[in-house]
Structure formats: structure tokens, C-alpha cells
Design a protein around this motif. Structure first.
Motif, PDB file in Angstrom:
ATOM      1  N   VAL A  16       0.836  -1.197   0.000  1.00 59.19           N
ATOM      2  CA  VAL A  16       0.000   0.000   0.000  1.00 59.19           C
ATOM      3  C   VAL A  16       0.877   1.255   0.000  1.00 59.19           C
ATOM      4  O   VAL A  16       0.639   2.207  -0.746  1.00 59.19           O
ATOM      5  CB  VAL A  16      -0.932  -0.009   1.234  1.00 59.19           C
TER       6      VAL A  16
ATOM      7  N   GLN B 239      -4.137 -12.074  -8.734  1.00 59.84           N
ATOM      8  CA  GLN B 239      -4.745 -11.450  -7.565  1.00 59.84           C
ATOM      9  C   GLN B 239      -4.417  -9.975  -7.461  1.00 59.84           C
ATOM     10  O   GLN B 239      -4.610  -9.368  -6.412  1.00 59.84           O
ATOM     11  CB  GLN B 239      -4.267 -12.163  -6.305  1.00 59.84           C
TER      12      GLN B 239
ATOM     13  N   PHE C 284      -4.336  -6.351  -6.902  1.00 58.94           N
ATOM     14  CA  PHE C 284      -5.378  -5.575  -6.239  1.00 58.94           C
ATOM     15  C   PHE C 284      -4.868  -4.254  -5.664  1.00 58.94           C
ATOM     16  O   PHE C 284      -5.353  -3.188  -6.013  1.00 58.94           O
ATOM     17  CB  PHE C 284      -6.028  -6.402  -5.136  1.00 58.94           C
ATOM     18  N   ASN C 285      -3.871  -4.342  -4.758  1.00 62.29           N
ATOM     19  CA  ASN C 285      -3.422  -3.154  -4.020  1.00 62.29           C
ATOM     20  C   ASN C 285      -3.036  -2.000  -4.931  1.00 62.29           C
ATOM     21  O   ASN C 285      -3.499  -0.878  -4.754  1.00 62.29           O
ATOM     22  CB  ASN C 285      -2.193  -3.504  -3.167  1.00 62.29           C
ATOM     23  N   GLU C 286      -2.154  -2.302  -5.906  1.00 64.88           N
ATOM     24  CA  GLU C 286      -1.576  -1.228  -6.705  1.00 64.88           C
ATOM     25  C   GLU C 286      -2.644  -0.492  -7.517  1.00 64.88           C
ATOM     26  O   GLU C 286      -2.768   0.728  -7.403  1.00 64.88           O
ATOM     27  CB  GLU C 286      -0.447  -1.766  -7.596  1.00 64.88           C
TER      28      GLU C 286
ATOM     29  N   MET D 150      -0.311  -6.066  -4.330  1.00 63.43           N
ATOM     30  CA  MET D 150      -0.267  -7.474  -4.676  1.00 63.43           C
ATOM     31  C   MET D 150      -0.080  -8.349  -3.452  1.00 63.43           C
ATOM     32  O   MET D 150       0.553  -9.381  -3.501  1.00 63.43           O
ATOM     33  CB  MET D 150       0.903  -7.700  -5.631  1.00 63.43           C
ATOM     34  N   SER D 151      -0.621  -7.901  -2.319  1.00 65.15           N
ATOM     35  CA  SER D 151      -0.507  -8.747  -1.143  1.00 65.15           C
ATOM     36  C   SER D 151      -1.789  -9.547  -0.992  1.00 65.15           C
ATOM     37  O   SER D 151      -2.806  -9.019  -0.566  1.00 65.15           O
ATOM     38  CB  SER D 151      -0.291  -7.889   0.090  1.00 65.15           C
ATOM     39  N   PRO D 152      -1.750 -10.802  -1.416  1.00 65.91           N
ATOM     40  CA  PRO D 152      -2.980 -11.585  -1.381  1.00 65.91           C
ATOM     41  C   PRO D 152      -3.489 -11.784   0.047  1.00 65.91           C
ATOM     42  O   PRO D 152      -4.678 -11.888   0.275  1.00 65.91           O
ATOM     43  CB  PRO D 152      -2.579 -12.910  -2.024  1.00 65.91           C
TER      44      PRO D 152
ATOM     45  N   LYS E 177      -3.582  -9.745   2.527  1.00 65.73           N
ATOM     46  CA  LYS E 177      -4.412  -8.639   3.001  1.00 65.73           C
ATOM     47  C   LYS E 177      -5.839  -8.793   2.523  1.00 65.73           C
ATOM     48  O   LYS E 177      -6.787  -8.668   3.253  1.00 65.73           O
ATOM     49  CB  LYS E 177      -3.855  -7.326   2.464  1.00 65.73           C
ATOM     50  N   HIS E 178      -5.925  -9.105   1.221  1.00 62.81           N
ATOM     51  CA  HIS E 178      -7.256  -9.179   0.648  1.00 62.81           C
ATOM     52  C   HIS E 178      -8.036 -10.343   1.244  1.00 62.81           C
ATOM     53  O   HIS E 178      -9.204 -10.223   1.570  1.00 62.81           O
ATOM     54  CB  HIS E 178      -7.143  -9.332  -0.860  1.00 62.81           C
TER      55      HIS E 178
END
Lengths: 311, 447
Positions: free
Chosen positions: A137, A245, A247-249, B1-3, B5-6
Motif C-alpha cells: 500500500v 490477484q 489488487f493493491n496497486e 499485490m498482497s494476497p 491482506k485481501h
């Protein structure tokens, strides 16, 4: 995401009922020992998956409180959902381009550090690995500031050149921009995997190669690379799962470029927004399951191919 | 891209849902609690006297001061004030707690645009049972209309945001631009300013659902009509097209700055004249004073431009406080809301620079005639209170406005991205909204 192994295999059918009693006792004790693990395993792994599958069979209408059983309708809807496939294709393109670049960079870095010709190799190892220690993050936020084209590094560069030379947050650039962030974050991690695999290559292999007159390139191609094939396959599989997967970026860069990064930019973002913005928990669970299955299949195929070549 | 966390987040949701399922099985939820659906006006006073504990979620700047003042007046009531996040973060948490069946606060800040969504999903207490409907005369028409949903009263209004034109007087004077009274003059000013100084823009707009809906509201559009179960969406009605015909040329000719609202660069641009006007609610002076120190003495306020010169405006933002059905003590929670937005809580709200919804405070000479040092001594509230009485009637938000706002960038955002007319984007938005409404069981009709 791969299939879950059954922890305890069913006992083979005993030949006679008289013996069954005697043979079962030690088995029960075994259950007692694995019970603490099984309870936690069932609670934190099996239950959520089962619950997601259960959810995916219903359609709830939050405004009027109606929940109906729809069977596989949600699955049919996901398979025919243009938004889902758009997001899937996007991460697929991302995967095909970004993962090879990242792994190649990681490999070069690992070989360089392992070559023993580098001064202060320990320093380089730490510096290359450092971005992995930065939370994703924070990394995305930081890169967001760098990419900003009103003020930020991109803006300064454009000022310097006197024209709009780079626009990292525009529609054409955004996917490479995200790829750049992800590569920066994970090169060090993959380098470490390769480097540790290189460390355990027996020294006599190098000696033998040297006696045979192999140069540096020859040693890399014929000794080092074959020796770390297993590590490369593992790193590839991790990267595939990571890409799917994504997601964050994109989710954080979205606050800077909401018109460019849609709510269904990646499958994970789509699932997230379906449940938290649209309260479509059932459909969201279906998207997550379909994506999980696709990821498992692709990872499995890569694993099969990787290990077959290795034999 | 930290799976992880999700996944962790998903696991929390799943855990929450499990709790919801369990709670649904237990007997005696919601209405069975004493003082629930059977509340009376006396119950509120009795509850305040008896005391108790409340949890209050809000991100308004005045919340802390108000809670402190309340506890001084009612020492036997303990209020746990929580800032659960701003805007969408707050609503996501609130929605999850409602869905989970536990964990929601007793009282929450809910903006007017979000209120129908929470009211119609049965998350909020109808305050009419405590006799709060008698307060109607104490609030402006538009704010009172915003807390009434399908005949129920689901909150008391706290602030209001009648729109006005905030402009950088220094920049206007420098380029010899007169304060625009009509939108034609505004568009002309946009062209003149950008031609004179290409680094300067009349305003910034990168696509903001709240702004667009307010502008449609002012133009007389009524794109959303609902009676709870059925919804009519027409994002190509006469009022909407009046707005897009005026605003699209600014988008097409790139006369709007692409700096995103509420970003760090935006605050900077407001201070240095890059963005020279703001079309925003009456809460804007507070934002400018606290976050744009560089703009002191430069900014001024004028009525919002209109299409034909006749004064008319719209609400932009603003909201109130509501009582959650999950509250164990709804009468006490209602007492807190009454104090906040009707009784002594209004004073600390005004002191923190808030723009009230109560007519008595809007009409008071002390409020109206206050000269603002930031605005170079201008009596800004004269302009703003006048707009409060000129809000166009008959507007309503969608019963799922929060979702609608979340997909604005996917649809109308594309028009901004391509610098093209807003109508195709709005048509896309309408289609997505109609699909979603039908899926959720509304009877949706479109034009």
C-alpha cells in the motif's frame, strides 16, 4: 489455491470384523492428536471456502430482504459477464508481459551477486530486496506521487523536456505503470529465491566445469540454470498467482485516476467492489471462486510442464 | 499485490456474515427491545434522564466539540465518539455492520445522498415515533425533504450545502473578468481566462457524481424518481440536457483543469489561482479557511450563475444524524440526535464554522452579518443564506446513490477521459443503474 490434500486417508478395509475392533483403537488416538490442527484447519480454511461456495448459490436482494436459491445461475452469469472477462484479459496481458521481465531481472541480479565478482554484494542484495519490505500500500502511494503529472516526478520531467513526454497515469500508460511498481516490489523477493537456490549448488560441479574448460557463460547455461530450475518454476507459480490477484496497486492508484482505472480493472477489484459498493455478496463470491479455479488450473499446468522438463 | 491482506479482509467479512446468520436465528431482535418501535416523545426525555452509553460515528469537524458539550450537559450519558473514516470508508463500515447484524453505532452521520439507501434497507429508526415530525418548521425545506424517505423520518438535518459561486477575486480583477451571473457568462469567462493565461482554469472537474447531480438539480432536472419500490431513471431529461449542453463544451475544449478534487495538488491550485472558481456548497468557506491558507484575502462569494438570470440553486453535500436500528437504546440515541441538531448542539456546530440547516440560525443577524476576514471582510453568509432559500424543489436521489456514485468513473468518467460530450457517458451510467436496480428487485423504468 491448489486443491487441498485430504489430511488423513481412509483406512483400508480390514479383512475380518473380529480384528476391526483391535485395529481401530490406535487410529482413534491418532485423530485425537491431529484434532487441534483439524479444528483450526476446518475453521480458517475449509469453512470460508465452503461458505463462499454456499453464498454463490444464492441471490440476495439487500433492499427488500429477499434471498432466493439460484443454483448455478451466478456461475452462468459470471461466465457471460463482459466486465469479468475484460478484467481477466487485462491481468492475463499483465502476467504475460510483467512476469518474464521481473523474473529475468531477478535472475540476472541473483547471478551477478552469486558470481563473486561483485564488490559489496551483500549491500546490493539488501538494497534490491528492500522494496519487498515496503508494504504494498505504501509502495503504491509512493509511486502515485512519483507518477503525478501535475506535480511529482513525471510533471518535473515534462517541465524539463518542455512537452508532455510521460503520462504514467493516462489510459495508455497505466498498465505498464502498475507493472513497474509490481516489478520494483518483487524483483528482490524472486532474486532471493534464485540466490538461495544457487547457494546450494555443490562446488564440485563448478570445479568439474572449470576442469572441462567451461567459461562463465557456459557455466551459467549448463550448470547454474539447470540446477535452479525448481526454484524458477516455484517463482513463476507464485508470480502467476500474484498477477491474477492484482489488487493493491491499481486500487490505490485509482484514487488518482478514477476514470482510467475502473471498478472492474482486475478480477479481485471487481469482486471487492461488487460486495462493498454494490452489496452483491453472492455474485462477488462467485467471481472469486471462478477466478480461484482458473488460477489453480493455470498454476497446475505450469507446475506440470515445469517438472516434466526437469526430469 | 498482497494476497493475504485481501484474503484477511474477505475472512473478516465472512466471519461477519456468519455472525449475521446466527443473529438472525436468535429470537427477539430489533423491535422487541424496550423503547424500540414503541417509542414516544416522553421516552426520549426519560432515557436522557436515566442515562446510558452511546456510540457515535462521524467525520464532521464539529463532532468532537459537540460530544464534549453534550457530556457536560448530560454527565450520566457516556458517548463514545468514533471517526470511522471519511465518506465511503465510513459508509462501507456502516454497511458491513448493518449486514453483519452487530457492530453498528447507535448514532451515525449519514449524508442526504446516502440516507435513502440506509433507510430503505431498514437500517435506520423512524424518528417520527418520538414526535420529531413536529420539528419540520424549524428546518429549511430542502434539508427536511432530504431526511424524509417514503413517509418516514430517518434523521435530523445537521448542515446544508446550498450551492454558490466561490471565485478568486484577484485573478478575476487581473484579467478584467466580471463576476458571471449566467452560465453563458461563466463559459465565456472560462474561455477568456484560459486564453489570457494558459496555466489558469475557471475550475477543475474530472467527473464527480456529487457535483454532476447537484448541477442537474439546479438546471431543473429530475433524473431520479422513486417511491421506494419503483424507480424511474432518466438521465436525458430536459434539465439534465440543459446542464450537459452548457458544461460539455468546457470538457470538450479542455477548459477545465484535470486536477482531481480534494487532492493535495487541488488545495495548492486553489491557493495559487490555477483554479479560479469553485461551484460548491455553503460549507466551502470552512474548507478554504482551514486547508487553503494561501487563498486568504483573494476569495469572494457570489450567487451561483443561472441559465436565465432568475436565482435558483441546488444542495451540494450536507447531511444529518440518524439512529441505527441495532441500537440497544434507541430512545437515548434519539435524544442525542435531537440535542445535536435541534437543541444546544447547534451552537458548537456553528462555532466550528458549520453551515446550519435550522432556519432560526440561518436568519439570525449574528450569523448573517458576520464579516469573514478570509474573504476580505465580505459578509459571505448574506449570499449563502439567501441561496438556502432558493433551492429548486422536487429533487430526489436514487435509493442506491452510493453504489451509483461508485460507478460514475466507469461510465461518465469515460467522457471526461476522452474530452467528449457528457450525454453518452450519462446514458451508460443510466444503463448500469437500471441493470443494478432490476437485479436488486426494484421496478425500474427508464426514458
Amino acid at each position: 489455491m491448489t486443491s487441498i490434500p485430504v489430511p488423513v486417508e481412509a483406512p483400508p478395509a480390514p479383512p475380518a470384523p473380529a480384528r476391526r475392533v483391535r485395529r481401530r483403537r490406535p487410529e482413534r488416538k491418532g485423530w485425537l492428536f491431529v484434532a487441534p490442527f483439524l479444528v483450526v484447519f476446518a475453521l480458517v480454511f475449509l469453512a470460508p471456502i465452503a461458505y463462499a461456495v454456499w453464498l454463490s448459490l444464492f441471490r440476495e436482494q439487500v433492499f427488500f430482504g429477499g434471498t432466493e436459491f439460484v443454483g448455478l445461475d451466478n456461475y452462468a452469469a459470471v461466465l457471460g459477464d463482459a466486465k469479468f472477462w475484460e478484467s481477466f484479459l487485462r491481468v492475463l496481458v499483465f502476467l504475460v508481459v510483467q512476469v518474464p521481465v521481473m523474473l529475468l531481472l531477478a535472475l540476472v541480479a541473483a547471478l551477478a551477486i552469486d558470481s563473486a565478482r561483485l564488490h559489496a554484494s551483500g549491500f546490493f542484495r539488501v538494497v534490491i530486496f528492500l522494496p519487498y519490505a515496503v508494504p504494498g500500500v505504501v509502495a503504491a502511494l509512493m509511486w502515485g506521487f512519483i507518477y503525478g503529472d501535475n506535480f511529482g516526478l513525471a510533471a518535473d520531467l515534462n517541465d524539463l523536456l518542455g512537452r508532455q513526454a510521460v503520462a504514467p497515469l493516462s489510459a495508455d500508460w497505466i498498465l505498464p505503470s502498475i507493472g513497474n511498481v509490481v516489478t520494483w516490489e518483487f524483483v528482490g523477493y524472486n532474486m532471493l529465491i534464485f540466490y538461495s537456490a544457487l547457494k546450494v549448488v555443490p562446488g564440485d560441479l563448478y570445479e568439474a566445469a572449470a576442469i572441462d574448460g567451461a567459461g562463465t557463460m557456459r557455466t551459467i547455461l549448463s550448470v547454474k540454470l539447470p540446477a535452479i530450475r525448481g526454484a524458477v518454476v516455484i517463482a513463476t507459480i507464485f508470480s502467476i498467482i500474484g498477477s491474477f490477484q492484482l489488487f493493491n496497486e491499481p486500487n490505490i492508484l485509482r484514487t488518482l485516476a478514477p476514470n482510467v482505472i475502473s471498478t472492474f480493472y482486475t478480477p479481485n477489484m471487481y469482486a471487492y467492489n461488487l460486495s462493498f459498493a454494490g452489496q452483491q455478496y453472492d455474485y462477488s463470491a462467485t467471481v472469486a471462486i471462478v477466478m480461484g479455479v482458473i488460477t489453480a488450473i493455470i498454476a497446475y499446468v505450469v507446475q506440470l510442464r515445469g517438472s516434466r522438463k526437469g526430469v | 499485490m498482497s494476497p493475504t491482506k485481501h484474503r484477511a479482509r474477505a475472512a473478516v467479512t465472512v466471519a461477519g456474515l456468519l455472525v449475521a446468520a446466527l443473529a438472525a436465528c436468535s429470537p427477539g431482535s430489533d423491535n422487541a427491545t424496550p423503547g424500540g418501535a414503541t417509542g414516544t416523545p416522553d421516552a426520549v426525555d426519560a432515557a436522557l434522564k436515566a442515562g446510558g452509553e452511546l456510540t457515535y460515528w462521524s467525520w464532521t469537524p464539529s463532532a468532537k466539540a459537540q460530544v464534549e458539550a453534550f457530556q457536560r450537559e448530560f454527565p450520566n450519558v457516556k458517548v463514545n465518539y468514533v471517526n470511522a473514516g471519511t465518506n465511503n470508508d465510513h459508509y462501507t463500515k456502516l454497511q458491513n455492520a448493518v449486514k453483519a447484524g452487530s457492530g453498528a453505532p447507535d448514532v451515525a452521520q449519514v449524508e442526504y445522498q446516502a440516507l435513502p439507501q440506509f433507510a430503505l434497507t431498514g437500517a435506520l429508526v423512524d424518528l417520527g415515533q418520538y414526535g420529531f415530525n413536529d420539528f419540520e418548521k424549524d428546518y429549511t425545506k430542502s434539508t427536511w425533504g432530504s431526511v424524509k424517505v417514503a413517509g418516514g423520518l430517518y434523521g435530523l438535518p445537521q448542515d446544508s450545502g446550498p450551492m454558490a459561486l466561490f471565485y478568486n477575486k484577484q485573478v478575476f480583477d487581473q484579467h478584467g473578468i466580471a463576476v458571471p451571473k449566467t452560465w453563458d457568462e461563466y463559459v465565456a469567462a472560462a474561455e477568456k481566462l484560459h486564453a489570457a493565461d494558459p496555466t489558469k482554469y475557471i475550475t477543475s472537474d474530472t467527473g464527480d457524481a456529487g457535483f454532476t447531480t447537484s448541477m442537474i438539480w439546479q438546471a431543473g432536472g429530475k433524473p431520479f424518481t422513486t417511491d421506494g419500490k419503483s424507480v424511474r431513471i432518466d438521465l436525458q431529461d430536459a434539465g439534465t440536457r440543459k446542464f450537459t449542453a452548457m458544461w460539455s463544451p468546457l470538457v470538450e475544449k479542455k477548459l477545465l483543469s484535470s486536477i482531481k478534487g480534494w487532492s493535495d495538488e487541488w488545495y495548492k491550485a486553489l491557493g495559487d489561482g490555477t483554479i479560479s472558481t469553485l461551484l460548491a456548497g455553503a460549507w466551502m468557506p470552512g474548507v478554504l479557511e482551514s486547508s487553503v491558507p494561501g487563498g486568504a484575502g483573494k476569495w469572494a462569494v457570489a450567487p451561483l450563475p443561472t441559465y436565465d438570470g432568475k436565482p435558483v440553486t441546488a444542495e451540494n453535500g450536507g447531511g444529518g444524524q440518524s439512529v441505527l436500528k441495532q441500537s440497544a437504546n434507541p430512545a437515548l440515541a434519539a435524544g442525542f440526535v435531537r440535542w445535536l441538531n435541534h437543541d444546544n448542539g447547534v451552537k458548537p456546530f456553528l462555532e466550528s464554522g458549520g453551515f446550519p440547516a435550522t432556519t432560526a440560525d440561518l436568519d439570525s443577524a449574528a450569523f448573517k452579518d458576520k464579516a469573514s476576514a478570509y474573504f476580505g471582510g465580505q459578509q459571505v453568509n448574506q449570499v449563502l443564506t439567501a441561496s438556502a432559500g432558493q433551492v429548486a424543489a422536487g429533487w430526489s436521489y436514487l435509493p442506491y446513490q452510493l453504489y451509483a456514485n461508485s460507478i460514475f468513473g466507469d461510465t461518465v468518467g469515460k467522457s471526461y477521459l476522452n474530452s467528449s460530450h457528457l450525454d453518452p457517458g450519462l446514458t451508460d451510467w443510466q444503463k448500469s443503474l437500471a441493470d443494478y436496480g432490476s437485479q436488486q428487485g426494484f421496478t425500474v423504468t427508464t426514458s
